[in-house]
Design a protein around this motif. Structure first.
Motif, short mmCIF file in Angstrom:
data_model
loop_
_atom_site.label_atom_id
_atom_site.label_comp_id
_atom_site.label_asym_id
_atom_site.label_seq_id
_atom_site.Cartn_x
_atom_site.Cartn_y
_atom_site.Cartn_z
N HIS A 144 83.70 113.03 28.68
CA HIS A 144 82.46 113.80 28.92
C HIS A 144 81.37 113.76 27.61
O HIS A 144 80.19 113.80 27.56
N SER A 145 82.26 113.03 26.46
CA SER A 145 81.58 113.25 25.09
C SER A 145 81.45 111.89 24.48
O SER A 145 80.53 111.53 23.80
N HIS A 146 82.12 110.89 24.97
CA HIS A 146 82.46 109.56 24.29
C HIS A 146 82.36 108.71 25.63
O HIS A 146 83.05 108.65 26.64
N ASP A 147 81.93 107.25 25.50
CA ASP A 147 82.07 106.30 26.37
C ASP A 147 83.52 105.77 26.53
O ASP A 147 83.58 105.12 27.48
N SER A 148 83.99 105.25 25.26
CA SER A 148 85.23 104.53 25.17
C SER A 148 86.39 105.20 24.15
O SER A 148 85.95 105.68 23.18
N MET A 149 87.47 104.79 24.16
CA MET A 149 88.44 105.14 23.60
C MET A 149 89.20 103.70 23.21
O MET A 149 89.66 102.80 23.74
N LEU A 150 89.18 103.52 21.58
CA LEU A 150 90.13 102.27 20.96
C LEU A 150 91.37 102.85 20.59
O LEU A 150 91.65 103.92 20.22
N VAL A 151 92.39 101.89 20.66
CA VAL A 151 93.77 102.06 19.94
C VAL A 151 94.19 100.82 19.51
O VAL A 151 93.77 99.64 20.01
N GLY A 152 94.75 100.67 18.44
CA GLY A 152 95.57 99.41 17.83
C GLY A 152 96.74 99.76 17.74
O GLY A 152 97.49 100.76 17.58
N THR A 153 97.63 98.43 18.06
CA THR A 153 98.99 98.56 17.87
C THR A 153 99.41 96.97 17.51
O THR A 153 98.49 95.97 17.32
N ALA A 154 100.72 96.93 17.09
CA ALA A 154 100.99 95.67 16.27
C ALA A 154 101.19 94.53 17.20
O ALA A 154 101.45 94.65 18.24
N ASP A 155 100.96 93.58 16.72
CA ASP A 155 101.16 92.25 17.43
C ASP A 155 102.29 91.90 17.91
O ASP A 155 102.52 91.44 19.12
N VAL A 156 103.53 92.38 17.31
CA VAL A 156 105.01 92.08 18.02
C VAL A 156 105.01 93.36 18.70
O VAL A 156 106.24 93.57 19.48
N GLY A 157 104.22 94.46 18.89
CA GLY A 157 104.75 95.55 19.89
C GLY A 157 104.44 95.45 21.25
O GLY A 157 103.39 96.08 21.78
N VAL A 158 105.15 94.52 21.72
CA VAL A 158 105.05 94.08 23.27
C VAL A 158 104.92 95.26 24.04
O VAL A 158 103.99 95.50 24.98
N ALA A 159 105.99 96.36 23.93
CA ALA A 159 106.18 97.50 24.79
C ALA A 159 104.90 98.29 24.59
O ALA A 159 104.73 98.85 25.67
N GLN A 160 104.50 98.44 23.39
CA GLN A 160 103.27 99.38 23.26
C GLN A 160 102.07 98.69 23.82
O GLN A 160 101.13 99.59 24.42
N GLN A 161 101.81 97.38 23.85
CA GLN A 161 100.94 96.94 24.25
C GLN A 161 100.73 97.19 25.64
O GLN A 161 99.75 97.29 26.56
N ARG A 162 101.87 96.73 26.47
CA ARG A 162 102.08 96.93 28.18
C ARG A 162 101.67 98.53 28.42
O ARG A 162 100.97 98.77 29.39
N PHE A 163 102.23 99.37 27.52
CA PHE A 163 101.84 100.96 27.64
C PHE A 163 100.56 101.07 27.85
O PHE A 163 100.02 101.64 28.85
N TYR A 164 99.82 100.63 26.92
CA TYR A 164 98.17 101.07 26.77
C TYR A 164 97.57 100.21 27.84
O TYR A 164 96.53 100.59 28.60
N GLN A 165 98.05 98.92 28.30
CA GLN A 165 97.47 98.25 29.37
C GLN A 165 97.52 98.97 30.70
O GLN A 165 96.62 98.95 31.57
N ARG A 166 98.62 99.58 30.76
CA ARG A 166 99.20 100.50 32.01
C ARG A 166 98.07 101.47 32.29
O ARG A 166 98.09 102.24 33.44
#
Length: 124
Positions: free
Chosen positions: A54-76
């Protein structure tokens, strides 16, 4: 800073920093090893998205290029890759950071639109 507890034991922490009036950045999300794989991280992300929808339009997050599991987590959780901060882990850390035998180099940046967040689970 947000803390999730179970029987007064810290099980997860998250740090969110406003970038401007439209965006926030999830700077850190950590789940205690004994609680990993049990949905605690997912609940925390859902909670954070609701906190800021209700206060912001979007959320960013950064993760490592080799962090495939983390990337999939955020994509889910509705995050899509919107950019790369090249050489981020080399230029911002004095010592090499190695994850699963690979040195972290680039940061992949993901973004989630908060106004479309349909996470209505009640937790915390």
């Amino acid at each position: 800073m947000y803390v999730a507890t179970d029987a007064q034991q810290v099980v997860a922490v998250a740090c969110v920093q406003p970038i401007d009036s439209q965006q926030v950045e999830l700077k850190n999300l950590a789940v205690a090893e004994a609680y990993q794989g049990q949905g605690v991280g997912s609940l925390m992300v859902s909670f954070l998205k609701r906190q800021y929808q209700h206060s912001h339009d979007s959320m960013l997050v950064g993760t490592a290029d080799v962090g495939v599991a983390q990337q999939r987590f955020y994509q889910r959780h509705g995050f899509v890759r919107v950019g790369i901060r090249e050489r981020f882990f080399i230029e911002h850390y004095p010592q090499p950071i190695v994850e699963q035998g690979q040195q972290l180099v680039d940061m992949y940046v993901f973004e989630c639109c908060l106004s479309a967040s349909a996470d209505n689970q009640s937790i915390f």
